[in-house]
Design a protein around this motif. Structure first.
Motif, PDB file in Angstrom:
ATOM      1  N   ALA A   3       0.835  -1.205   0.000  1.00 10.68           N
ATOM      2  CA  ALA A   3       0.000   0.000   0.000  1.00 10.68           C
ATOM      3  C   ALA A   3       0.866   1.252   0.000  1.00 10.68           C
ATOM      4  CB  ALA A   3      -0.933  -0.013   1.205  1.00 10.68           C
ATOM      5  N   LEU A   4       1.980   1.222   0.721  1.00  9.74           N
ATOM      6  CA  LEU A   4       2.892   2.356   0.756  1.00  9.74           C
ATOM      7  C   LEU A   4       3.519   2.594  -0.615  1.00  9.74           C
ATOM      8  CD1 LEU A   4       4.303   4.489   2.483  1.00  9.74           C
ATOM      9  CD2 LEU A   4       6.065   2.797   2.963  1.00  9.74           C
ATOM     10  N   TRP A   5       3.880   1.528  -1.294  1.00 13.49           N
ATOM     11  CA  TRP A   5       4.470   1.642  -2.627  1.00 13.49           C
ATOM     12  C   TRP A   5       3.455   2.209  -3.620  1.00 13.49           C
ATOM     13  CZ3 TRP A   5       3.606  -0.984  -7.337  1.00 13.49           C
ATOM     14  CH2 TRP A   5       4.571  -0.726  -8.316  1.00 13.49           C
ATOM     15  N   VAL A   6       2.198   1.770  -3.529  1.00 13.76           N
ATOM     16  CA  VAL A   6       1.142   2.262  -4.418  1.00 13.76           C
ATOM     17  C   VAL A   6       0.884   3.738  -4.150  1.00 13.76           C
ATOM     18  CG1 VAL A   6      -1.309   2.051  -4.980  1.00 13.76           C
ATOM     19  CG2 VAL A   6       0.081   0.003  -4.719  1.00 13.76           C
ATOM     20  N   ARG A   7       0.901   4.114  -2.880  1.00 16.58           N
ATOM     21  CA  ARG A   7       0.660   5.514  -2.540  1.00 16.58           C
ATOM     22  C   ARG A   7       1.797   6.401  -3.058  1.00 16.58           C
ATOM     23  NH1 ARG A   7      -2.068   8.313   2.164  1.00 16.58           N
ATOM     24  NH2 ARG A   7      -1.014  10.314   2.255  1.00 16.58           N
ATOM     25  N   GLN A   8       3.037   5.963  -2.897  1.00 14.46           N
ATOM     26  CA  GLN A   8       4.166   6.733  -3.397  1.00 14.46           C
ATOM     27  C   GLN A   8       4.122   6.864  -4.910  1.00 14.46           C
ATOM     28  OE1 GLN A   8       7.606   4.726  -1.861  1.00 14.46           O
ATOM     29  NE2 GLN A   8       7.593   5.892   0.072  1.00 14.46           N
ATOM     30  N   ARG A   9       3.736   5.808  -5.555  1.00 11.95           N
ATOM     31  CA  ARG A   9       3.646   5.821  -7.012  1.00 11.95           C
ATOM     32  C   ARG A   9       2.562   6.783  -7.484  1.00 11.95           C
ATOM     33  NH1 ARG A   9       2.048   0.682 -10.723  1.00 11.95           N
ATOM     34  NH2 ARG A   9       2.014   1.790 -12.697  1.00 11.95           N
ATOM     35  N   SER A  10       1.412   6.770  -6.810  1.00 12.60           N
ATOM     36  CA  SER A  10       0.326   7.673  -7.214  1.00 12.60           C
ATOM     37  C   SER A  10       0.700   9.124  -6.937  1.00 12.60           C
ATOM     38  CB  SER A  10      -0.972   7.304  -6.500  1.00 12.60           C
ATOM     39  OG  SER A  10      -0.847   7.493  -5.098  1.00 12.60           O
ATOM     40  N   LEU A  11       1.416   9.388  -5.835  1.00 11.07           N
ATOM     41  CA  LEU A  11       1.874  10.750  -5.573  1.00 11.07           C
ATOM     42  C   LEU A  11       2.888  11.204  -6.616  1.00 11.07           C
ATOM     43  CD1 LEU A  11       2.250  10.811  -1.673  1.00 11.07           C
ATOM     44  CD2 LEU A  11       0.568  12.006  -3.074  1.00 11.07           C
ATOM     45  N   LEU A  12       3.758  10.314  -7.035  1.00 14.27           N
ATOM     46  CA  LEU A  12       4.743  10.649  -8.056  1.00 14.27           C
ATOM     47  C   LEU A  12       4.065  10.954  -9.389  1.00 14.27           C
ATOM     48  CD1 LEU A  12       7.734  10.865  -8.775  1.00 14.27           C
ATOM     49  CD2 LEU A  12       7.666   8.445  -9.392  1.00 14.27           C
TER      50      LEU A  12
END
Length: 91
Positions: A3-12
């Motif tokens: 979930a953290l990786w998905v959130r970072q990706r969406s923010l990027l």
């Protein structure tokens, strides 16, 4: 962790899209200056300066006589006094 990786990706991705939008927004003024193909051409000469030294023609009518001017001023003063009295009564 995922979930953290998905959130970072969406923010990027969101940040990248936002920066692209700002970059393209800076170019919008140049697009606004472009005219369509069927538009009439604007004259290239800039407008002439205003004629500041040209005086208007003399008036044909006479100015208000002093007696009539005094009468108008007296009427305006009376109307002002009536309005002032009406304003005090309304409060």
């Amino acid at each position: 962790m995922l979930a953290l990786w998905v959130r970072q990706r969406s923010l990027l991705i969101g940040g990248a899209l936002l920066s692209v939008a700002f970059a393209l927004g800076g170019c919008s003024s140049q697009f606004a200056d472009m005219a369509p193909a069927d538009a009439q051409a604007h004259p290239k000469e800039s407008g002439a300066y205003l004629p500041v030294h040209d005086l208007p023609p003399d008036r044909d009518q006479a100015i208000i006589p002093p007696e009539q001017r005094a009468k108008i001023e007296a009427e305006l003063a009376a109307a002002r006094d009536r309005q002032a009295a009406a304003g005090k009564d309304a409060k």
